[in-house]
Design an enzyme around this catalytic site. Structure first.
Site, PDB file in Angstrom:
ATOM      1  N   SER A   1     -22.123  15.623  53.028  1.00  0.00           N
ATOM      2  CA  SER A   1     -23.412  15.683  52.345  1.00  0.00           C
ATOM      3  C   SER A   1     -24.559  15.754  53.352  1.00  0.00           C
ATOM      4  O   SER A   1     -24.604  16.644  54.179  1.00  0.00           O
ATOM      5  CB  SER A   1     -23.542  14.491  51.399  1.00  0.00           C
ATOM      6  OG  SER A   1     -24.667  14.622  50.574  1.00  0.00           O
TER       7      SER A   1
ATOM      8  N   ASP B   1     -25.570  19.668  46.665  1.00  0.00           N
ATOM      9  CA  ASP B   1     -25.488  18.898  45.428  1.00  0.00           C
ATOM     10  C   ASP B   1     -26.761  18.089  45.175  1.00  0.00           C
ATOM     11  O   ASP B   1     -26.944  17.566  44.078  1.00  0.00           O
ATOM     12  CB  ASP B   1     -24.241  18.003  45.389  1.00  0.00           C
ATOM     13  CG  ASP B   1     -24.217  16.950  46.488  1.00  0.00           C
ATOM     14  OD1 ASP B   1     -25.086  16.973  47.380  1.00  0.00           O
ATOM     15  OD2 ASP B   1     -23.297  16.106  46.455  1.00  0.00           O
TER      16      ASP B   1
ATOM     17  N   ASP C   1     -29.671  19.896  50.135  1.00  0.00           N
ATOM     18  CA  ASP C   1     -28.953  19.287  51.254  1.00  0.00           C
ATOM     19  C   ASP C   1     -27.786  20.187  51.663  1.00  0.00           C
ATOM     20  O   ASP C   1     -27.522  21.205  51.015  1.00  0.00           O
ATOM     21  CB  ASP C   1     -28.519  17.860  50.905  1.00  0.00           C
ATOM     22  CG  ASP C   1     -27.391  17.788  49.889  1.00  0.00           C
ATOM     23  OD1 ASP C   1     -27.160  18.795  49.193  1.00  0.00           O
ATOM     24  OD2 ASP C   1     -26.749  16.741  49.779  1.00  0.00           O
TER      25      ASP C   1
ATOM     26  N   ASP D   1     -24.526  20.403  51.451  1.00  0.00           N
ATOM     27  CA  ASP D   1     -23.487  20.853  50.520  1.00  0.00           C
ATOM     28  C   ASP D   1     -24.053  21.201  49.145  1.00  0.00           C
ATOM     29  O   ASP D   1     -23.310  21.450  48.205  1.00  0.00           O
ATOM     30  CB  ASP D   1     -22.357  19.827  50.410  1.00  0.00           C
ATOM     31  CG  ASP D   1     -22.780  18.542  49.724  1.00  0.00           C
ATOM     32  OD1 ASP D   1     -23.914  18.089  49.968  1.00  0.00           O
ATOM     33  OD2 ASP D   1     -21.981  17.978  48.956  1.00  0.00           O
TER      34      ASP D   1
END
Length: 578
Positions: free
Chosen positions: A146, A308, A304, A306
């Protein structure tokens, strides 16, 4: 085994990966570093397994990845119908070793004769969730840490519904992982062999196209690029995975006035232009703000690594930009979503939020006649609740958490910055045509529902000592609970570890109908609250604060006083400045 025994086992393993062997040799002069690398094994938290890269049982490397996948493979073989043929889909982000870990995962699955679908190039986390459902696989794996610093990577597991694994499944998988006695001795198949045998299939753009088609289903209003002042957007993917899908989604929706922060558009495992690739932190928007001022952009959006989590900055009254909190953006998206549904669509619909997310969402949902359901922190609990709706008359309308995670369309079962980036721009376009900025729209919501305000204090406490300090804080809070905060009496204490809600005056107790978790929440008489929770993915102690008054200045004063009293308590417990 002691950490010394684990270290020796790794040091004496003659087939140890060469790069890890070199790092281990360098570490031999630092006992504290060695101990931290071997004193425990990485475990699944609220978001799976996450840690620093490097050699050791407490680090992310090919051997800890193999151990996790071995446990997952054994689990799905026992508990998921037709697991071998349905297979596992694997995606990865822009971090160091992400693609290598994805391939290692496929090699372990190949040893079990389990089909692996691996994306040809990096993809966002929400697309992995979508892919599980689209391909109807037995599970999914996302290699990501993340928004953690560059030295981290992680491993997230998704169940056959496309959601992050909830506690019962996680416990069963962890049990299988723990049965793996030696992570260094796990058999894997060579990559070329599983490719030749068809056990490793590379996934291309078909899933992207299917996802983009689904995005159209959540559009609420038509974007009119022909009106006199079309929306101007600046987008930064913060060196991560979101660029392609967000740009294509915006163009598909009708947005043409889009500019990209070019310096942050390319994937970069160092995240070299930001101190943290986290849209929750305002510094991540510095470049976007500069570019936004140059073109007088209406909205700045950032995802961010990734993709999500979504951050949004909107025009302030003085010509600058204000980064909305996750609670503010979530409430705006919730209001916009419900306002553009008819009463029939809202019937039996549910909004889902976490226990540390603003109560303003509940007030907004009530305004539209919609019930709000609380879950524990972590989007896996929201996904789990969505799955439960499939066997009831209830249906999902919107889900969100304060940490910049939101979901509108249930074709994904995890927070989705891609779909919500498009939705946020659609919402901004709608309000612009009404003559309002998003900040003005937010002010209208405050005036209608009350001035809700929230803050979060995050205290980083690394290593063995850090874990002990976090436990010390939680034990102290339970042993000596707050009786007042900011001159307001505590009327109830919720301890999610014991699943009990205690009313302080009557001493009556209620059972909290949620899974057990190491969380304590204090409810104040005047609609304020404080919640204490150790992070499940990072070495952090988190304190959340929420208030509501009929005046902005009152709310700001109220929450500041609560925060000061909590921080003073932390200092007393730890015996140092925090």
């Amino acid at each position: 085994m002691s950490w010394q025994d684990q270290w020796k086992k790794w040091s004496n393993f003659h087939q140890l990966d060469e790069s890890l062997k070199k790092q281990l040799t360098t570490m031999e002069q630092d006992k504290a570093q060695l101990e931290d690398a071997f004193y425990q094994s990485l475990t699944f938290g609220t978001g799976g397994m996450r840690g620093e890269l490097g050699p050791g049982t407490n680090r992310m490397n090919i051997y800890t990845i193999r151990k996790a996948v071995e446990g997952l493979a054994n689990y799905i073989e026992k508990h998921v119908d037709q697991a071998k043929t349905r297979g596992v889909v694997i995606a990865y982000d822009s971090r160091y070793m992400s693609k290598e870990f994805a391939i290692e995962s496929a090699r372990v699955l190949g040893q079990h004769q389990i089909q692996a679908y691996v994306f040809e190039s990096l993809r966002p986390t929400p697309l992995l969730s979508f892919a599980v459902r689209y391909l109807q696989t037995a599970a999914g794996i996302m290699i990501t840490a993340s928004h953690n610093p560059p030295e981290y990577n992680g491993f997230k597991v998704y169940n056959e519904d496309g959601g992050q694994i909830p506690p019962k499944e996680a416990e069963a998988i962890i049990e299988e992982v723990n049965r793996v006695e030696d992570e260094l001795q796990i058999d894997v198949q060579p990559q070329d062999e599983i490719e030749a045998d068809g056990l490793l299939k590379w996934v291309g753009n078909d899933i992207d196209e299917a996802y983009l088609k689904e995005l159209q289903s959540i559009q609420k209003t038509n974007v009119n690029e022909q009106h006199s002042h079309p929306l101007k957007i600046v987008f930064t993917p913060l060196h991560g995975t979101a660029y392609d899908l967000v740009v294509r989604g915006l163009k598909q929706t009708g947005f043409e006035r889009l500019e990209i922060v070019d310096e942050q558009a390319k994937p970069d495992p160092e995240f070299s232009t930001v101190s943290s690739p986290n849209p929750e932190e305002h510094q991540a928007f510095e470049m976007a703000m500069k570019q936004g001022k140059e073109i007088d952009a209406d909205i700045l959006i950032g995802t961010d690594p990734d993709a999500d989590r979504l951050g949004v900055a909107v025009k302030d009254g003085d010509g600058s930009y204000q980064v909305l909190t996750g609670n503010q953006l979530g409430t705006l998206l919730l209001d916009y979503t419900l306002a553009h549904m008819n009463e029939t669509d809202r019937q039996n619909g549910k909004v889902i939020k976490t226990i540390v997310t603003t109560e303003m969402g509940r007030a907004v949902a009530e305004h539209y006649g919609v019930e709000t359901i609380d879950t524990l922190t972590g989007f896996k609990f929201i996904g789990e609740k969505m799955k439960q709706f499939e066997s009831t008359e209830d249906h999902f309308l919107f889900g969100y958490e304060e940490s910049y995670g939101y979901l509108i369309g249930d074709f994904v079962r995890d927070k989705d910055a891609v779909q919500c980036a498009i939705a946020a721009c659609e919402m901004a376009d709608y309000w612009k045509r009404q003559g309002k900025t998003l900040k003005q729209a937010l002010t209208s919501l405050y005036e209608k529902h009350g001035y809700y305000l929230e803050k979060m204090k995050s205290l980083t406490l690394k290593g063995i000592n850090g874990a002990e300090q976090i436990a010390k804080i939680m034990n102290n809070i339970r042993e000596y609970p707050f009786e007042t905060l900011a001159n307001q009496k505590v009327f109830a204490v919720e301890d999610y570890a014991s699943s009990q809600r205690l009313y302080t005056q009557s001493k009556n107790k209620e059972t909290i109908q949620l899974p057990k978790e190491n969380v304590v929440k204090f409810l104040l008489e005047d609609e304020g609250w404080v919640c204490f929770r150790p992070s499940g993915t990072e070495p952090k102690m988190k304190s959340y604060f929420g208030v509501k008054t009929n005046d902005q200045a009152k709310s700001e004063s109220f929450i500041q006083q609560i925060q000061e009293e909590v921080e003073q308590r932390m200092e007393e417990v730890l015996g140092e400045q925090v």
